[in-house]
Motif scaffolding. Structure first.
Motif, PDB file in Angstrom:
ATOM      1  N   THR A  36      -2.463   8.673   4.600  1.00  0.00           N
ATOM      2  CA  THR A  36      -1.472   7.616   4.458  1.00  0.00           C
ATOM      3  C   THR A  36      -0.778   7.676   3.113  1.00  0.00           C
ATOM      4  OG1 THR A  36      -2.876   6.238   5.881  1.00  0.00           O
ATOM      5  CG2 THR A  36      -1.055   5.147   4.777  1.00  0.00           C
ATOM      6  N   ALA A  37      -1.486   8.117   2.072  1.00  0.00           N
ATOM      7  CA  ALA A  37      -0.845   8.320   0.769  1.00  0.00           C
ATOM      8  C   ALA A  37       0.228   9.394   0.875  1.00  0.00           C
ATOM      9  CB  ALA A  37      -1.886   8.703  -0.275  1.00  0.00           C
ATOM     10  N   TRP A  38      -0.041  10.465   1.621  1.00  0.00           N
ATOM     11  CA  TRP A  38       0.978  11.510   1.819  1.00  0.00           C
ATOM     12  C   TRP A  38       2.183  10.943   2.561  1.00  0.00           C
ATOM     13  CZ3 TRP A  38      -2.904  15.310   4.522  1.00  0.00           C
ATOM     14  CH2 TRP A  38      -3.915  15.673   3.625  1.00  0.00           C
ATOM     15  N   LYS A  39       1.903  10.151   3.595  1.00  0.00           N
ATOM     16  CA  LYS A  39       3.003   9.569   4.367  1.00  0.00           C
ATOM     17  C   LYS A  39       3.832   8.623   3.506  1.00  0.00           C
ATOM     18  CE  LYS A  39       1.918   8.513   8.733  1.00  0.00           C
ATOM     19  NZ  LYS A  39       1.168   8.039   9.908  1.00  0.00           N
ATOM     20  N   ALA A  40       3.151   7.867   2.638  1.00  0.00           N
ATOM     21  CA  ALA A  40       3.870   6.994   1.715  1.00  0.00           C
ATOM     22  C   ALA A  40       4.742   7.828   0.776  1.00  0.00           C
ATOM     23  CB  ALA A  40       2.893   6.138   0.915  1.00  0.00           C
ATOM     24  N   GLY A  41       4.227   8.968   0.329  1.00  0.00           N
ATOM     25  CA  GLY A  41       5.013   9.850  -0.519  1.00  0.00           C
ATOM     26  C   GLY A  41       6.238  10.388   0.195  1.00  0.00           C
ATOM     27  N   ASN A  42       6.094  10.743   1.456  1.00  0.00           N
ATOM     28  CA  ASN A  42       7.242  11.232   2.224  1.00  0.00           C
ATOM     29  C   ASN A  42       8.279  10.131   2.422  1.00  0.00           C
ATOM     30  OD1 ASN A  42       6.346  13.893   2.603  1.00  0.00           O
ATOM     31  ND2 ASN A  42       5.059  13.296   4.333  1.00  0.00           N
ATOM     32  N   PHE A  43       7.819   8.914   2.651  1.00  0.00           N
ATOM     33  CA  PHE A  43       8.732   7.784   2.794  1.00  0.00           C
ATOM     34  C   PHE A  43       9.496   7.541   1.490  1.00  0.00           C
ATOM     35  CE2 PHE A  43       8.985   2.971   2.490  1.00  0.00           C
ATOM     36  CZ  PHE A  43      10.208   2.891   3.138  1.00  0.00           C
ATOM     37  N   LEU A  44       8.794   7.589   0.362  1.00  0.00           N
ATOM     38  CA  LEU A  44       9.456   7.398  -0.928  1.00  0.00           C
ATOM     39  C   LEU A  44      10.476   8.512  -1.183  1.00  0.00           C
ATOM     40  CD1 LEU A  44       6.442   6.272  -3.130  1.00  0.00           C
ATOM     41  CD2 LEU A  44       8.338   4.850  -2.312  1.00  0.00           C
ATOM     42  N   SER A  45      10.165   9.707  -0.731  1.00  0.00           N
ATOM     43  CA  SER A  45      11.122  10.807  -0.868  1.00  0.00           C
ATOM     44  C   SER A  45      12.398  10.496  -0.097  1.00  0.00           C
ATOM     45  CB  SER A  45      10.499  12.110  -0.353  1.00  0.00           C
ATOM     46  OG  SER A  45      11.412  13.182  -0.455  1.00  0.00           O
ATOM     47  N   GLY A  71       1.608   7.466  -3.442  1.00  0.00           N
ATOM     48  CA  GLY A  71       2.763   8.201  -2.941  1.00  0.00           C
ATOM     49  C   GLY A  71       3.737   8.524  -4.047  1.00  0.00           C
ATOM     50  N   ALA A  72       3.951   7.574  -4.969  1.00  0.00           N
ATOM     51  CA  ALA A  72       4.838   7.809  -6.105  1.00  0.00           C
ATOM     52  C   ALA A  72       4.249   8.857  -7.046  1.00  0.00           C
ATOM     53  CB  ALA A  72       5.079   6.503  -6.853  1.00  0.00           C
ATOM     54  N   ALA A  73       2.928   8.777  -7.263  1.00  0.00           N
ATOM     55  CA  ALA A  73       2.271   9.726  -8.157  1.00  0.00           C
ATOM     56  C   ALA A  73       2.388  11.156  -7.649  1.00  0.00           C
ATOM     57  CB  ALA A  73       0.802   9.338  -8.325  1.00  0.00           C
ATOM     58  N   LEU A  74       2.378  11.334  -6.335  1.00  0.00           N
ATOM     59  CA  LEU A  74       2.519  12.682  -5.769  1.00  0.00           C
ATOM     60  C   LEU A  74       3.843  13.311  -6.156  1.00  0.00           C
ATOM     61  CD1 LEU A  74       1.074  12.032  -2.197  1.00  0.00           C
ATOM     62  CD2 LEU A  74       0.107  13.574  -3.919  1.00  0.00           C
ATOM     63  N   HIS A  75       4.856  12.501  -6.406  1.00  0.00           N
ATOM     64  CA  HIS A  75       6.171  12.997  -6.805  1.00  0.00           C
ATOM     65  C   HIS A  75       6.301  13.165  -8.319  1.00  0.00           C
ATOM     66  CE1 HIS A  75       8.234  12.773  -2.931  1.00  0.00           C
ATOM     67  NE2 HIS A  75       7.645  11.603  -2.727  1.00  0.00           N
ATOM     68  N   GLY A  76       5.344  12.627  -9.073  1.00  0.00           N
ATOM     69  CA  GLY A  76       5.505  12.590 -10.514  1.00  0.00           C
ATOM     70  C   GLY A  76       6.369  11.426 -10.953  1.00  0.00           C
ATOM     71  N   SER A 122      13.906  -1.943   3.993  1.00  0.00           N
ATOM     72  CA  SER A 122      12.995  -1.116   4.801  1.00  0.00           C
ATOM     73  C   SER A 122      11.680  -1.846   5.055  1.00  0.00           C
ATOM     74  CB  SER A 122      12.713   0.203   4.087  1.00  0.00           C
ATOM     75  OG  SER A 122      13.882   0.967   3.921  1.00  0.00           O
ATOM     76  N   HIS A 123      11.098  -1.546   6.207  1.00  0.00           N
ATOM     77  CA  HIS A 123       9.818  -2.127   6.607  1.00  0.00           C
ATOM     78  C   HIS A 123       8.731  -1.094   6.343  1.00  0.00           C
ATOM     79  CE1 HIS A 123       7.230  -4.005  10.052  1.00  0.00           C
ATOM     80  NE2 HIS A 123       6.729  -4.252   8.848  1.00  0.00           N
ATOM     81  N   TRP A 124       7.853  -1.353   5.378  1.00  0.00           N
ATOM     82  CA  TRP A 124       6.846  -0.378   4.930  1.00  0.00           C
ATOM     83  C   TRP A 124       6.008   0.139   6.089  1.00  0.00           C
ATOM     84  CZ3 TRP A 124       1.826   1.144   4.594  1.00  0.00           C
ATOM     85  CH2 TRP A 124       1.450   1.954   3.525  1.00  0.00           C
ATOM     86  N   GLU A 125       5.391  -0.768   6.830  1.00  0.00           N
ATOM     87  CA  GLU A 125       4.491  -0.345   7.897  1.00  0.00           C
ATOM     88  C   GLU A 125       5.202   0.555   8.910  1.00  0.00           C
ATOM     89  OE1 GLU A 125       2.754  -4.348   6.546  1.00  0.00           O
ATOM     90  OE2 GLU A 125       4.714  -3.375   6.673  1.00  0.00           O
ATOM     91  N   LYS A 126       6.366   0.139   9.343  1.00  0.00           N
ATOM     92  CA  LYS A 126       7.095   0.906  10.351  1.00  0.00           C
ATOM     93  C   LYS A 126       7.491   2.280   9.838  1.00  0.00           C
ATOM     94  CE  LYS A 126      11.364   0.854  13.078  1.00  0.00           C
ATOM     95  NZ  LYS A 126      12.599   0.093  13.394  1.00  0.00           N
ATOM     96  N   GLU A 127       8.036   2.328   8.631  1.00  0.00           N
ATOM     97  CA  GLU A 127       8.545   3.590   8.105  1.00  0.00           C
ATOM     98  C   GLU A 127       7.432   4.547   7.707  1.00  0.00           C
ATOM     99  OE1 GLU A 127      11.591   4.291   8.390  1.00  0.00           O
ATOM    100  OE2 GLU A 127      12.323   2.293   8.882  1.00  0.00           O
ATOM    101  N   VAL A 128       6.385   4.027   7.073  1.00  0.00           N
ATOM    102  CA  VAL A 128       5.304   4.913   6.627  1.00  0.00           C
ATOM    103  C   VAL A 128       4.551   5.490   7.808  1.00  0.00           C
ATOM    104  CG1 VAL A 128       3.064   4.955   5.438  1.00  0.00           C
ATOM    105  CG2 VAL A 128       5.044   3.889   4.341  1.00  0.00           C
ATOM    106  N   TRP A 129       4.253   4.661   8.798  1.00  0.00           N
ATOM    107  CA  TRP A 129       3.485   5.168   9.930  1.00  0.00           C
ATOM    108  C   TRP A 129       4.266   6.192  10.737  1.00  0.00           C
ATOM    109  CZ3 TRP A 129      -1.195   4.823   9.015  1.00  0.00           C
ATOM    110  CH2 TRP A 129      -1.776   3.677   8.458  1.00  0.00           C
ATOM    111  N   SER A 130       5.587   6.194  10.646  1.00  0.00           N
ATOM    112  CA  SER A 130       6.381   7.166  11.400  1.00  0.00           C
ATOM    113  C   SER A 130       6.577   8.476  10.637  1.00  0.00           C
ATOM    114  CB  SER A 130       7.750   6.570  11.747  1.00  0.00           C
ATOM    115  OG  SER A 130       8.527   6.364  10.576  1.00  0.00           O
TER     116      SER A 130
END
Length: 239
Positions: A36-45, A71-76, A122-130
Motif C-alpha cells: 500500500t505504501a508503493w501504491k500511495a507512492g504511485n498515486f502521489l506521482s 509514499g512521499a519518501a519513496l520519491h525523495g 481526490s479521494h485517497w481510498e479510491k485512488e490508492v486502491w486502484s
C-alpha cells in the motif's frame, strides 16, 4: 537501511503484523503495508509529487497519513505532518476538513475517510486502491529531507539513526507492540513510534487517543501521560 524506502522494500513483505488500528478494526501485515505504501507512492506521482517536492498531511493516527508519508519518501519528497504548511504539491486531510482548504494553483487536494464533495479533490481510498501494486526503483540520497516540522528538516539518514537509537535503548524486537500515544506532528514520535518498530519487524499500534484502551509492550508518549505500558519512550529524547 539507508532510506525510509528500505523499510517498505520488497524483501520486507511478510504475514507479520506491521500496523494495528483497533479503533477502526483494521490491521496491516508487512505485506499489505509495503504494497500500500508503493501504491500511495504511485498515486502521489500521478499528482506530480517528485524528489525535492513537499507534501502536507494531517497528523491523524490513521493508516492513510502514515502510508502517504512513506509514499512521499519513496520519491525523495519531504512530508510535513501539518496541513497548513505552505508551498506543497499535495495536501492530504480527512474528508471532514475538505472545506477548510481552498483550491490553490500547483497544490493537489486529497481527502480520506470518505469521498470528497468537490470533484476537484481526490479521494485517497479510491485512488490508492486502484493504483499499480508495485513501485519502480528510485535513487534517493540518504541526506535528502524526508520530514519537516516548522523550520526544521530531518533527512532519511537522521531519522533512521534516531530509530536505531530507540531500538537499542528499548531493546525492541519483532515481538513488541509499540503504541503511539503522541502526535505524528512531532518528528521524534515518527522516529520512535513508527520507524523504530518497523525497522525490527515490530507492530505499530495507533489507538484512539480518547477512548481506546488497547495496550502494547511499549508506549511512545509525553512525559506526563498516564499509559498502561510498562516501557515508555519520550519522543523528545530522540530528535
Amino acid at each position: 537501511m539507508n532510506t525510509l524506502g528500505d523499510l517498505v522494500a520488497r524483501d520486507r513483505r511478510s504475514s507479520a503484523l506491521a500496523l494495528r488500528v483497533p479503533s477502526l478494526e483494521r490491521d496491516y501485515s508487512y505485506h499489505d503495508f509495503c504494497t500500500t505504501a508503493w501504491k500511495a507512492g504511485n498515486f502521489l506521482s500521478f499528482l506530480g509529487v517528485r524528489g525535492g517536492g513537499r507534501v502536507a498531511i494531517e497528523p491523524d493516527p490513521l493508516p492513510e497519513p502514515l502510508l502517504t508519508f512513506f509514499g512521499a519518501a519513496l520519491h525523495g519528497a519531504t512530508t510535513a505532518f501539518d496541513p497548513s504548511d505552505g508551498d506543497v504539491r499535495a495536501v492530504v486531510v480527512p474528508q471532514r476538513r475538505e472545506s477548510e482548504f481552498a483550491d490553490v494553483p500547483g497544490t493537489k487536494r486529497v481527502v480520506y475517510g470518505g469521498p470528497p464533495t468537490d470533484p476537484g479533490v481526490s479521494h485517497w481510498e479510491k485512488e490508492v486502491w486502484s493504483e499499480n501494486p508495485a513501485f519502480p526503483p528510485t535513487d534517493v540520497d540518504p541526506a535528502t529531507a524526508a520530514l519537516a516540522a516548522g523550520d526544521d528538516e530531518y533527512s532519511h539518514r537522521e531519522l533512521l539513526r534516531a530509530a536505531d537509537h530507540v531500538v537499542d535503548d528499548l531493546d525492541l524486537t519483532a515481538d513488541d507492540e509499540v503504541v503511539v500515544r503522541s502526535s505524528l506532528a512531532e518528528p521524534g514520535v515518527v522516529a520512535a513510534g513508527v520507524l523504530a518498530p518497523l525497522s525490527v519487524g515490530s507492530t505499530v499500534v495507533f489507538p484512539d487517543l480518547e477512548t481506546d484502551d488497547s495496550q502494547g509492550s511499549v508506549a511512545v508518549a509525553d512525559a506526563d501521560a498516564d499509559v498502561p505500558e510498562r516501557r515508555r519512550f519520550l519522543s523528545t529524547d530522540v530528535l
